[in-house]
Design an enzyme around this catalytic site. Structure first.
Site, PDB file in Angstrom:
ATOM      1  N   LYS A 146       0.717   3.732   2.723  1.00 36.32           N
ATOM      2  CA  LYS A 146       1.308   3.008   4.423  1.00 36.32           C
ATOM      3  C   LYS A 146       2.783   3.391   4.442  1.00 36.32           C
ATOM      4  O   LYS A 146       3.082   3.801   5.245  1.00 36.32           O
ATOM      5  CB  LYS A 146       1.062   2.506   4.832  1.00 36.32           C
ATOM      6  CG  LYS A 146      -0.831   1.331   5.183  1.00 36.32           C
ATOM      7  CD  LYS A 146      -0.422  -0.042   5.523  1.00 36.32           C
ATOM      8  CE  LYS A 146      -1.184  -0.331   6.240  1.00 36.32           C
ATOM      9  NZ  LYS A 146      -1.708  -1.362   6.714  1.00 36.32           N
ATOM     10  N   GLU A 153      -0.497 -14.387   3.246  1.00 37.13           N
ATOM     11  CA  GLU A 153      -2.342 -14.675   3.937  1.00 37.13           C
ATOM     12  C   GLU A 153      -2.671 -13.968   5.456  1.00 37.13           C
ATOM     13  O   GLU A 153      -1.334 -14.718   6.118  1.00 37.13           O
ATOM     14  CB  GLU A 153      -2.498 -16.325   3.252  1.00 37.13           C
ATOM     15  CG  GLU A 153      -3.632 -16.103   3.403  1.00 37.13           C
ATOM     16  CD  GLU A 153      -4.663 -17.049   3.114  1.00 37.13           C
ATOM     17  OE1 GLU A 153      -5.286 -17.262   3.642  1.00 37.13           O
ATOM     18  OE2 GLU A 153      -3.846 -18.209   2.654  1.00 37.13           O
ATOM     19  N   HIS A 185      -4.643   5.336  17.289  1.00 36.22           N
ATOM     20  CA  HIS A 185      -4.133   3.911  17.325  1.00 36.22           C
ATOM     21  C   HIS A 185      -2.964   4.238  16.555  1.00 36.22           C
ATOM     22  O   HIS A 185      -1.693   3.549  17.456  1.00 36.22           O
ATOM     23  CB  HIS A 185      -4.672   2.671  16.964  1.00 36.22           C
ATOM     24  CG  HIS A 185      -4.760   3.038  15.343  1.00 36.22           C
ATOM     25  ND1 HIS A 185      -6.139   4.452  14.919  1.00 36.22           N
ATOM     26  CD2 HIS A 185      -5.557   2.374  14.717  1.00 36.22           C
ATOM     27  CE1 HIS A 185      -6.396   4.188  14.386  1.00 36.22           C
ATOM     28  NE2 HIS A 185      -6.095   2.693  13.665  1.00 36.22           N
ATOM     29  N   ARG A 186      -2.410   4.030  15.518  1.00 41.02           N
ATOM     30  CA  ARG A 186      -0.712   4.439  14.452  1.00 41.02           C
ATOM     31  C   ARG A 186      -0.040   4.440  15.332  1.00 41.02           C
ATOM     32  O   ARG A 186       1.191   4.919  16.002  1.00 41.02           O
ATOM     33  CB  ARG A 186      -1.488   4.024  13.134  1.00 41.02           C
ATOM     34  CG  ARG A 186      -0.075   3.725  12.080  1.00 41.02           C
ATOM     35  CD  ARG A 186      -1.152   3.757  11.317  1.00 41.02           C
ATOM     36  NE  ARG A 186      -1.629   3.005  10.919  1.00 41.02           N
ATOM     37  CZ  ARG A 186      -3.409   3.100  10.972  1.00 41.02           C
ATOM     38  NH1 ARG A 186      -3.305   4.784  10.694  1.00 41.02           N
ATOM     39  NH2 ARG A 186      -4.385   2.231  10.033  1.00 41.02           N
ATOM     40  N   ASN A 197       0.843  -1.225   0.052  1.00 40.53           N
ATOM     41  CA  ASN A 197      -0.118   0.477   0.093  1.00 40.53           C
ATOM     42  C   ASN A 197       1.084   1.304   0.004  1.00 40.53           C
ATOM     43  O   ASN A 197       1.472   1.406   1.140  1.00 40.53           O
ATOM     44  CB  ASN A 197      -0.688  -0.112   1.209  1.00 40.53           C
ATOM     45  CG  ASN A 197      -2.159   1.227   1.376  1.00 40.53           C
ATOM     46  OD1 ASN A 197      -1.317   2.297   0.651  1.00 40.53           O
ATOM     47  ND2 ASN A 197      -3.167   0.864   1.807  1.00 40.53           N
ATOM     48  N   ASP A 211      -0.908  -4.293  11.438  1.00 45.02           N
ATOM     49  CA  ASP A 211      -2.347  -5.050  11.417  1.00 45.02           C
ATOM     50  C   ASP A 211      -2.971  -3.445  12.692  1.00 45.02           C
ATOM     51  O   ASP A 211      -2.616  -4.156  13.463  1.00 45.02           O
ATOM     52  CB  ASP A 211      -2.288  -5.909  11.909  1.00 45.02           C
ATOM     53  CG  ASP A 211      -2.903  -6.784  11.110  1.00 45.02           C
ATOM     54  OD1 ASP A 211      -3.227  -6.706  10.217  1.00 45.02           O
ATOM     55  OD2 ASP A 211      -4.143  -7.085  11.599  1.00 45.02           O
ATOM     56  N   TYR A 216     -13.048   3.558   8.496  1.00 46.75           N
ATOM     57  CA  TYR A 216     -14.465   2.998   9.042  1.00 46.75           C
ATOM     58  C   TYR A 216     -13.814   5.177   9.875  1.00 46.75           C
ATOM     59  O   TYR A 216     -15.217   5.185  10.680  1.00 46.75           O
ATOM     60  CB  TYR A 216     -14.237   2.707  10.039  1.00 46.75           C
ATOM     61  CG  TYR A 216     -14.215   0.731   9.678  1.00 46.75           C
ATOM     62  CD1 TYR A 216     -15.996   0.485  10.057  1.00 46.75           C
ATOM     63  CD2 TYR A 216     -12.879  -0.167   9.666  1.00 46.75           C
ATOM     64  CE1 TYR A 216     -15.643  -0.388   9.420  1.00 46.75           C
ATOM     65  CE2 TYR A 216     -13.634  -1.156   8.955  1.00 46.75           C
ATOM     66  CZ  TYR A 216     -14.475  -2.020   8.850  1.00 46.75           C
ATOM     67  OH  TYR A 216     -14.750  -2.858   8.417  1.00 46.75           O
ATOM     68  N   ASP A 217     -12.967   5.803   9.675  1.00 46.97           N
ATOM     69  CA  ASP A 217     -13.260   7.040  10.321  1.00 46.97           C
ATOM     70  C   ASP A 217     -14.542   7.999  10.390  1.00 46.97           C
ATOM     71  O   ASP A 217     -15.344   8.431  11.372  1.00 46.97           O
ATOM     72  CB  ASP A 217     -12.113   7.994   9.366  1.00 46.97           C
ATOM     73  CG  ASP A 217     -10.783   7.382   9.833  1.00 46.97           C
ATOM     74  OD1 ASP A 217     -10.666   6.890  10.423  1.00 46.97           O
ATOM     75  OD2 ASP A 217     -10.126   7.396   9.491  1.00 46.97           O
TER      76      ASP A 217
END
Ligand code: IMP
Length: 205
Positions: A20, A47, A187-188, A17, A76, A161-162
């Site tokens: 990111k 996976e 959180h990050r 990504n 994650d 979901y912001d």
């Protein structure tokens, strides 16, 4: 607990990504660390078979570290809703379906709350960051931000979901908030602060 220090000059970011990568590169640059993406190094995406955020962050970071012979960083993350027994949790990205439609994912959360008749609208974001080395050593850090779930969603900033998340003590959703303000409390950011204090403390900033 003694944490292993990151002394190498190059870090592989275990993500395909671009967003990111740019965000993590900006955080690492002041420490004199050059970031390259796993995708640019030709590393496949493993996976995500773990049952926890920690397990998935570790398996992603280890996969890249072993494939490149360099230290690697993976994250994650997801939204946990206690009234839904922690869902969507580690499945947060998957709830958006193959089209990655987060309007759909947010409606799914709201519908699940309604189906349960839940009055508990608490939710929290989790981010786990793992630094892994090719010898298998891992350092993992978890950050959380707690709040409540708004409906209908508000704001078109941020991602995922912001628009339905209001952090404790705030009135704006993460989707309405100035990005710098969200990034200061997310959180990050909390997981990054723990990681930098533990594993980058010896490096000049
Ligand atoms: P991952 O890339 O497998 O870690 O998936 C994380 C998913 O969790 C994302 O696709 C988002 O849906 C959700 N998520 C994680 N962090 C945030 C955030 O800061 N805001 C909104 N959604 C988030």
């Amino acid at each position: 607990m003694v944490r292993r220090q990151l002394i190498e000059p190059t870090l592989v970011i275990a993500t395909h990504n671009k967003g990111k990568l740019v965000e993590i590169d900006a955080l690492m640059r002041p420490f004199g660390i050059a970031c390259v993406s796993a995708g640019d190094k030709g590393v496949s995406e493993p996976e995500e078979t773990g049952a926890t955020f920690e397990a998935n962050a570790e398996l992603k970071a280890l996969h890249s570290a072993r494939a490149t012979g360099l230290p690697a960083l993976a994250d994650d993350s997801g939204l946990c809703v206690p009234a839904l027994d922690g869902d969507p949790g580690i499945y947060s990205a998957r709830w958006a379906g193959p089209a990655k439609d987060f309007g759909f994912a947010m409606r799914k959360v709201e519908a699940a709350l309604a189906a349960k008749g839940a009055s508990d609208r608490r939710g929290f974001f989790v981010a786990c960051l793992t630094l892994a080395w090719p010898d298998g050593h891992c350092e993992t850090f978890r950050g959380e931000v707690h709040g409540t779930l708004a409906w209908p969603p508000r704001g078109d900033r941020g991602f995922g979901y912001d628009p339905m998340f209001v952090a404790e003590g705030e009135t704006l959703t993460f989707g309405e908030m100035e990005p710098a303000r969200k990034h200061a409390m997310s959180h990050r950011a909390r997981a990054f602060d723990l990681l930098t204090a533990a594993c980058l403390s010896g490096r000049a900033r």
